[in-house]
Design a protein around this motif. Structure first.
Motif, PDB file in Angstrom:
ATOM      1  N   SER A   1      -2.724   4.373   8.106  1.00  0.00           N
ATOM      2  CA  SER A   1      -1.429   5.025   7.905  1.00  0.00           C
ATOM      3  C   SER A   1      -1.564   6.068   6.801  1.00  0.00           C
ATOM      4  N   ASN A   2      -0.734   7.106   6.867  1.00  0.00           N
ATOM      5  CA  ASN A   2      -0.851   8.152   5.852  1.00  0.00           C
ATOM      6  C   ASN A   2      -0.375   7.656   4.493  1.00  0.00           C
ATOM      7  N   GLN A   3      -0.773   8.362   3.468  1.00  0.00           N
ATOM      8  CA  GLN A   3      -0.517   7.915   2.099  1.00  0.00           C
ATOM      9  C   GLN A   3       0.978   7.844   1.788  1.00  0.00           C
ATOM     10  N   GLU A   4       1.754   8.753   2.357  1.00  0.00           N
ATOM     11  CA  GLU A   4       3.206   8.709   2.137  1.00  0.00           C
ATOM     12  C   GLU A   4       3.768   7.357   2.568  1.00  0.00           C
ATOM     13  N   ALA A   5       3.336   6.874   3.733  1.00  0.00           N
ATOM     14  CA  ALA A   5       3.842   5.598   4.243  1.00  0.00           C
ATOM     15  C   ALA A   5       3.378   4.435   3.370  1.00  0.00           C
ATOM     16  N   VAL A   6       2.153   4.514   2.884  1.00  0.00           N
ATOM     17  CA  VAL A   6       1.634   3.445   2.033  1.00  0.00           C
ATOM     18  C   VAL A   6       2.417   3.394   0.720  1.00  0.00           C
ATOM     19  N   TYR A   7       2.651   4.547   0.124  1.00  0.00           N
ATOM     20  CA  TYR A   7       3.418   4.569  -1.128  1.00  0.00           C
ATOM     21  C   TYR A   7       4.858   4.118  -0.908  1.00  0.00           C
ATOM     22  N   LYS A   8       5.409   4.432   0.243  1.00  0.00           N
ATOM     23  CA  LYS A   8       6.769   3.965   0.554  1.00  0.00           C
ATOM     24  C   LYS A   8       6.823   2.442   0.539  1.00  0.00           C
ATOM     25  N   LEU A   9       5.829   1.798   1.143  1.00  0.00           N
ATOM     26  CA  LEU A   9       5.767   0.341   1.141  1.00  0.00           C
ATOM     27  C   LEU A   9       5.575  -0.192  -0.276  1.00  0.00           C
TER      28      LEU A   9
END
Length: 518
Positions: free
Chosen positions: A185-193
């Motif tokens: 998954s892209n980094q934006e999605a990881v940071y969102k989690l």
């Protein structure tokens, strides 16, 4: 709440179940074997929830596990910084980390991937199974779930900074799972989690500090400040909005600390930073937990190679020692560089408590356990129960100072936070009015390098800032092209991320392609 022995917890739960079984022969034959406990039938009582969260904590200690001869996993975050070198050069994978020639077969990289995803898997079990346990005290359940959210975020925060795009797995997995071989998954999605998990932990009713070593409110808010600071920088480059989020969240910890100085504060001396009796207290907001009954402190590779500084006599590997250039970069009079009073030592006592002798070079004192190893005239206990610091209040102060400055230039509050770090080092700080945003920025960065060295922080500062401290000029170079003094090798663009493990990609082709440059 009493902290569970995180190595023995599952065994204790099984034994307690066994003690409740009937003693009659027929009853015994009717009972299911304890070894048949599964995720489907284990999570039924509050003790199971406690054992489950203890297993998550247990797995965080992968950072201290071995990575071949004379090496440990934590060295992945130290060797590439250029602030340390090795006296032994016996481990080829570690040598490759120092020389910036590592690849997807490097053991440390493989171990970190396995380690963070093991923590994630254990946390996912807690978050999936514990909510259904009844009866269970609501506050206890909420706290355990908050801890699991924090620890999952903690693991993902390492993963996204090490490898960039990584798989997001939030449910327990089996070979029958649809996403058993997940894509990245892209980094934006990881940071969102990560942010969502930390916000859930923040709402879990945790105590501000917890001397047992379990996750506290201060740890959650401090970690969230770190995450926002990272998001503000590269590669997401969120900028001012997230610098403000980082400053505000760090300030929440500072405000509490100022009102409760006996609870959260800077230690008065640097020796307190590595004093066994002060684990999980005052400056230590979050730590990896160690006790020789379960696992002893894993920082022994910082001991000098074959020099008798402990009760064990000549020993040590010297596979992480400071470079002369970094040690000499401390300003004259900086207490952090003073022998045995700061973060380094250049002499010690034979076998830990005998006649003093010169080491001939500086070594790292920040993780040296004088209680276990011995001190002047006092024999060591021989049990190295020292924890490993992950978040100190010193870092919170510097996070606030940096982030607040980026919002709109230095403020008096930012200056005071920065000055507290320098005051303890007995350094004279120029007057507030002498700084502008640019000069204050680099002043704070220098304090981060000199205060937070050898704590697994510097590498991530290099990556988010795209800057590296130059020990010779006392300024900052661009990341790409900076020459590490430890190896005389230049950092390249590819080094902003680590490669994925080759075997992991062979097992799961959905992880491909490999990170650029590897």
């Amino acid at each position: 709440m009493k902290f569970i022995n995180i190595s023995k917890a599952p065994i204790k739960v099984i034994l307690s179940v066994g003690l409740l079984l009937g003693t009659g022969c027929s009853n015994f034959l009717d009972e299911a074997a304890p070894s048949n406990l599964t995720p489907e039938n284990f999570y039924t009582i509050p003790d199971h929830a406690e054992a489950a969260i203890a297993a998550v904590y247990d797995n965080t200690r992968f950072i201290g596990d071995g990575a071949g001869i004379f090496s440990s996993n934590w060295q992945l975050l130290e060797a590439p910084t250029g602030t340390s070198t090795t006296e032994t050069a016996q481990n080829s994978d570690l040598n490759n980390l120092y020389s910036l020639t590592y690849d997807g077969n490097t053991q440390h990289i493989v171990n970190w991937w396995n380690g963070v995803y093991r923590v994630i898997a254990q946390a996912n079990l807690v978050l999936d199974k514990v909510p259904a346990i009844t009866p269970m005290n609501d506050a206890q359940k909420k706290k355990i779930l908050g801890e699991a959210h924090f620890l999952r975020a903690w693991a993902y925060f390492y993963a996204v900074r090490l490898w960039g795009d990584v798989p997001i797995v939030t449910k327990p997995q089996s070979v029958a799972s649809e996403d058993f071989s997940p894509s990245r998954s892209n980094q934006e999605a990881v940071y969102k989690l990560i942010v969502e998990d930390l916000q859930a932990a923040e709402a879990a009713g945790l105590a501000w500090m917890d001397v047992s070593g379990r996750v506290s409110m201060a740890a959650v808010k401090s970690q969230l400040a770190k995450v926002y600071l990272t998001m503000a920088g590269q590669p997401l480059n969120k900028g001012a909005s997230h610098y403000k989020l980082a400053a505000d969240k760090a300030n929440e910890v500072i405000v509490y600390a100022n009102a409760n100085p006996a609870s959260i504060n800077l230690f008065p001396t640097y020796s307190d930073v590595h004093k066994e009796s002060l684990k999980n207290r005052v400056e230590h907001i979050f730590m990896l937990q160690y006790n020789t009954l379960v696992a002893g402190n894993p920082m022994g590779n910082m001991l000098p190679n074959f020099k008798p500084v402990t009760f064990a006599g000549p020993g040590g590997t010297g596979s992480t020692v400071p470079t002369p250039a970094f040690y000499n970069s401390y300003a004259a009079g900086d207490l952090r560089a003073k022998n045995q009073e700061g973060y380094f030592y250049t002499s010690y006592f034979t076998n830990g408590n005998g006649a003093p002798f010169s080491l001939g070079a500086p070594y790292i004192f920040k993780h040296f356990n004088t209680t276990a190893f011995g001190s002047a005239g006092v024999a060591g206990t021989r049990n190295n129960n020292l924890n490993v610091p992950l978040i100190r209040f010193a870092e919170v102060l510097l996070t606030f100072a940096e982030a607040q400055n980026e919002v709109g230039g230095p403020t008096m509050d930012a200056y005071n936070a920065f000055k507290r770090i320098r005051d303890r080092a007995t350094l004279v700080t120029p007057a507030f009015g002498t700084y502008n945003q640019s000069t204050f920025r680099e002043a704070v960065w220098r304090e981060r390098w000199h205060e937070l060295c050898y704590e697994g922080i510097t590498w991530f500062d290099m990556v988010r800032l795209r800057k590296v401290y130059n020990e010779t000029t006392n300024g900052f170079d661009n990341f790409v092209g900076h020459i590490n003094k430890s190896s005389n090798q230049a950092l390249q663009t590819k080094h902003l991320l680590f490669p994925l493990g080759v075997q992991e990609m062979n097992n799961n082709p959905n992880l491909k392609p490999q990170n650029p440059g590897y």
